[in-house]
Scaffold this motif. Sequence first.
Motif, PDB file in Angstrom:
ATOM      1  N   ASP A 226      -0.901  -5.214  12.632  1.00 41.54           N
ATOM      2  CA  ASP A 226      -1.376  -5.617  11.331  1.00 41.54           C
ATOM      3  C   ASP A 226      -3.361  -5.914  11.081  1.00 41.54           C
ATOM      4  N   SER A 227      -4.121  -5.779   9.963  1.00 42.15           N
ATOM      5  CA  SER A 227      -4.966  -5.581  10.105  1.00 42.15           C
ATOM      6  C   SER A 227      -6.242  -6.013  11.054  1.00 42.15           C
ATOM      7  N   SER A 284      -4.551  -9.023  -3.497  1.00 43.19           N
ATOM      8  CA  SER A 284      -3.433  -9.575  -2.141  1.00 43.19           C
ATOM      9  C   SER A 284      -3.551  -7.986  -1.756  1.00 43.19           C
ATOM     10  N   ILE A 285      -3.355  -7.332  -2.127  1.00 45.67           N
ATOM     11  CA  ILE A 285      -2.742  -5.876  -1.766  1.00 45.67           C
ATOM     12  C   ILE A 285      -3.659  -5.301  -0.823  1.00 45.67           C
ATOM     13  N   ALA A 286      -5.109  -5.691  -2.157  1.00 45.56           N
ATOM     14  CA  ALA A 286      -6.204  -5.112  -0.750  1.00 45.56           C
ATOM     15  C   ALA A 286      -6.537  -5.549   0.830  1.00 45.56           C
ATOM     16  N   ALA A 287      -6.258  -7.523  -0.006  1.00 45.77           N
ATOM     17  CA  ALA A 287      -6.933  -8.259   1.421  1.00 45.77           C
ATOM     18  C   ALA A 287      -5.866  -7.957   2.427  1.00 45.77           C
ATOM     19  N   GLU A 288      -4.492  -7.399   2.893  1.00 47.06           N
ATOM     20  CA  GLU A 288      -3.682  -8.050   3.574  1.00 47.06           C
ATOM     21  C   GLU A 288      -3.961  -6.591   4.234  1.00 47.06           C
ATOM     22  N   LEU A 289      -4.080  -5.916   3.658  1.00 50.51           N
ATOM     23  CA  LEU A 289      -4.397  -4.087   4.451  1.00 50.51           C
ATOM     24  C   LEU A 289      -5.820  -3.810   5.194  1.00 50.51           C
ATOM     25  N   GLY A 290      -6.657  -5.032   4.806  1.00 49.77           N
ATOM     26  CA  GLY A 290      -7.865  -5.181   5.577  1.00 49.77           C
ATOM     27  C   GLY A 290      -9.281  -4.647   4.749  1.00 49.77           C
ATOM     28  N   TYR A 291      -9.278  -4.290   3.376  1.00 45.65           N
ATOM     29  CA  TYR A 291     -10.532  -3.572   2.791  1.00 45.65           C
ATOM     30  C   TYR A 291     -11.248  -5.084   2.269  1.00 45.65           C
ATOM     31  N   ALA A 292     -12.196  -4.918   2.120  1.00 43.66           N
ATOM     32  CA  ALA A 292     -13.310  -5.117   2.181  1.00 43.66           C
ATOM     33  C   ALA A 292     -13.292  -6.638   0.642  1.00 43.66           C
TER      34      ALA A 292
END
Length: 317
Positions: A226-227, A284-292
């Motif tokens: 995970d991220s 939510s996809i951005a957050a789950e993949l670790g993007y700011a």
Amino acid sequence: MSKPVLHNSSAGLPAAAEAPRPNDQPNAERRPADVEMARVLHTKPVSMALDPSGSAIAHWKHEPLHDVVEPMSHHVIMAYNGSMQRMERRTGRSVAIGTFRPGVLIIIPEGSSSRWDIPKPVDVVQLYLPHTVLKRVADEADIATPLDLLERTAHPDPITSRLILSATDVLESNEALDTLFRHQLIDLLATRLLAAHTGSPTTIQPTMGGLSPKVLQGAIERLRSDSDADVSLAALASDAGLSRFHFCRAFKESTGLSPHAWLRQHRLEQAMNMLRDTDASVVSIAAELGYASQTAFAAAFRKLTGETPSDWRRRMR
């Protein structure tokens, strides 16, 4: 350009453990590179990305310079990104006149001092490299050549120059990806400096053979975590029982990709699967993949695919 980690220049770069160096001024009395640059350039960097080793990459835009750069506790390597102009550098009784232009390299060795006269505004990306990092890379690569960097003034080296400038283009506001990229880039730049910018340039032999299937599987499992997992180059190399230098080369021999490029491709595939197979929002996809932010994720996705996440999702459904 996405925004890398910012650093307060007035505080100075993190201290790196340092053996005594044969320079006139004791290392403890020298300023960190970012502090000295802020003093002499009378401004703050546009951005600065830090590495736990004490290395940093800083992007500066500053006015004409007519001043002395005092001894620093880092090697400073610069790549120029502006319009062509003549400049002058005085070190003791030595005078070097060069032309700033894309594709040239400037090196200020740790502990050296020189006066600079640059008549026009400057756009430059600088690498701050502690001598300990240079020594670690030399040890890992079995390089026995003297490690003292040469002073360079507008020295042609388009490959190293392009690598330094890439530091401000590739960062994606994704902590795992950006950290792994900086680790790889700093080690690669140190290797190039040892090969071409010391008193005894050396040829570094390519690594033969890749990782064993078991070690490769362990590395891939860590990269797929995970991220929040530690996917730093140090962690990956430690798991494999190898130095950072040898791990990077063996991983690429096994997969055809550097660890950073592999992780970047994996995150893109994750993003595509989530966009195609779920109704999760882009945020939510951005957050789950670790993007700011959603913006950072969209910019990274578009750089790799030519489309925004929303446009790609509509086309695939």
